[in-house]
Design a protein around this motif. Sequence first.
Motif, short mmCIF file in Angstrom:
data_model
loop_
_atom_site.label_atom_id
_atom_site.label_comp_id
_atom_site.label_asym_id
_atom_site.label_seq_id
_atom_site.Cartn_x
_atom_site.Cartn_y
_atom_site.Cartn_z
N UNK A 18 0.94 -0.44 -1.85
CA UNK A 18 0.08 0.30 -1.91
C UNK A 18 -0.52 -0.08 -0.29
N UNK A 19 -1.44 1.01 -0.07
CA UNK A 19 -1.94 0.96 1.68
C UNK A 19 -3.03 0.26 1.01
N UNK A 20 -3.49 -0.65 2.28
CA UNK A 20 -4.22 -1.43 2.12
C UNK A 20 -5.85 -0.57 2.84
N UNK A 21 -6.60 -0.53 1.88
CA UNK A 21 -8.06 0.18 2.04
C UNK A 21 -8.79 -0.24 2.99
N UNK A 22 -8.05 -0.38 4.80
CA UNK A 22 -8.81 -0.42 5.91
C UNK A 22 -8.23 0.96 6.83
N UNK A 23 -8.88 0.93 8.27
CA UNK A 23 -8.48 1.70 8.82
C UNK A 23 -7.63 0.90 9.64
N UNK A 24 -6.37 2.00 10.83
CA UNK A 24 -5.72 1.35 12.10
C UNK A 24 -4.79 0.44 11.58
N UNK A 25 -4.35 1.08 9.86
CA UNK A 25 -3.09 0.03 8.80
C UNK A 25 -2.08 2.08 8.88
N UNK A 26 -1.09 1.63 9.65
CA UNK A 26 -0.02 3.23 10.04
C UNK A 26 0.32 3.47 8.22
N UNK A 27 1.00 4.74 7.89
CA UNK A 27 1.45 4.20 7.01
C UNK A 27 2.61 3.51 6.24
N UNK A 28 3.08 3.23 6.87
CA UNK A 28 4.60 2.08 6.30
C UNK A 28 3.80 0.68 6.92
N UNK A 29 2.52 0.19 6.52
CA UNK A 29 2.14 -0.78 7.46
C UNK A 29 1.43 -1.71 8.18
N UNK A 30 2.11 -1.03 9.23
CA UNK A 30 2.22 -0.95 10.76
C UNK A 30 0.97 -1.09 11.10
N UNK A 31 0.15 -2.26 11.71
CA UNK A 31 -1.30 -2.52 11.89
C UNK A 31 -1.37 -2.31 13.34
N UNK B 24 -10.30 8.49 -4.90
CA UNK B 24 -11.73 8.26 -5.14
C UNK B 24 -12.47 9.19 -3.86
N UNK B 25 -11.93 8.41 -1.81
CA UNK B 25 -12.67 9.04 -1.31
C UNK B 25 -11.46 9.54 0.01
N UNK B 26 -10.50 9.90 -0.83
CA UNK B 26 -9.08 10.52 0.23
C UNK B 26 -9.72 10.50 1.92
N UNK B 27 -10.75 11.04 2.14
CA UNK B 27 -10.87 11.56 3.32
C UNK B 27 -11.05 10.73 4.20
N UNK B 28 -11.68 9.42 3.60
CA UNK B 28 -12.29 8.41 4.38
C UNK B 28 -12.92 7.37 4.35
N UNK B 29 -11.70 5.89 4.20
CA UNK B 29 -12.34 4.97 3.45
C UNK B 29 -13.23 4.29 3.89
N UNK B 30 -13.51 4.41 4.74
CA UNK B 30 -15.14 3.24 5.00
C UNK B 30 -16.24 4.05 4.06
N UNK B 31 -16.09 5.01 3.26
CA UNK B 31 -17.19 5.21 2.42
C UNK B 31 -17.28 4.37 1.24
#
Length: 235
Positions: free
Chosen positions: A141-154, A195-202
């Motif tokens: 699954x996508x890690x719920x953090x910014x700066x990580x691409x769809x393939x998991x690349x940081x 629940x927060x598809x637009x911005x994971x920060x929230x």
Amino acid sequence: MLTLAPLQDALNPDGYPLIEAEAKLLFLKGGHYCFQYRQGEKETYKFLSPDTVRAAFQHERIDSGWIPNGVKRLGICRQGQWYVQFIPPAKRTFTFTNIDSSGEPISLTIPMMGTVFMLCGDTCYIWATKQKTFAAEAPIYHVPLPNIYGDGRICMGTENNLSNYAEGIERLAKAWQMFMTAPFNNHLVNGKSYTHPEDIHEKLIQLQKSNRYPINDLVQCGSSVQVAINMVINR
């Protein structure tokens, strides 16, 4: 099985037999190797495996160093040395910038799920799992953090350059340290929460007092850990 007849042109690519040389190594299409050598008055051919060729040229002693806890797999591919490490669920503190209008860095302590962290050459990858222990066939699954691409690349940023460090398993610990201490910005913040598809920060702000991450909110990005790793090392 390879046969000699279809490869006659490849086995004598320069048109010269072994006159001055005692032997030569041929690099054939498809990743095959052929050793041409003199045996008495006769020239002989022998197909070699990549491991045999590597051993012939590698005379230095190889030592993995002390392997950190959680390292599940390692190897060498075209990009260089690679390592896979499982990071168990735990509360972890990250630093974020540009969350509010002040732009000041903010630290958030978040209950993280189990993650699979991979270093391949100079590139880092990370995937989330719903497992408490490592399972190669577990969905990712996508890690719920910014700066990580769809393939998991940081996206580590230009200031975090692993090429400045010598190859070896010590780079894995350095890469993880960089990931944990580098500030996250507002790049690649969408598509990582139902629940927060637009911005994971929230979502992360809401989890400050939680003890567990709601794993049902994770967004799947791949069929399994095994498939994701193979896609990276076979590029």
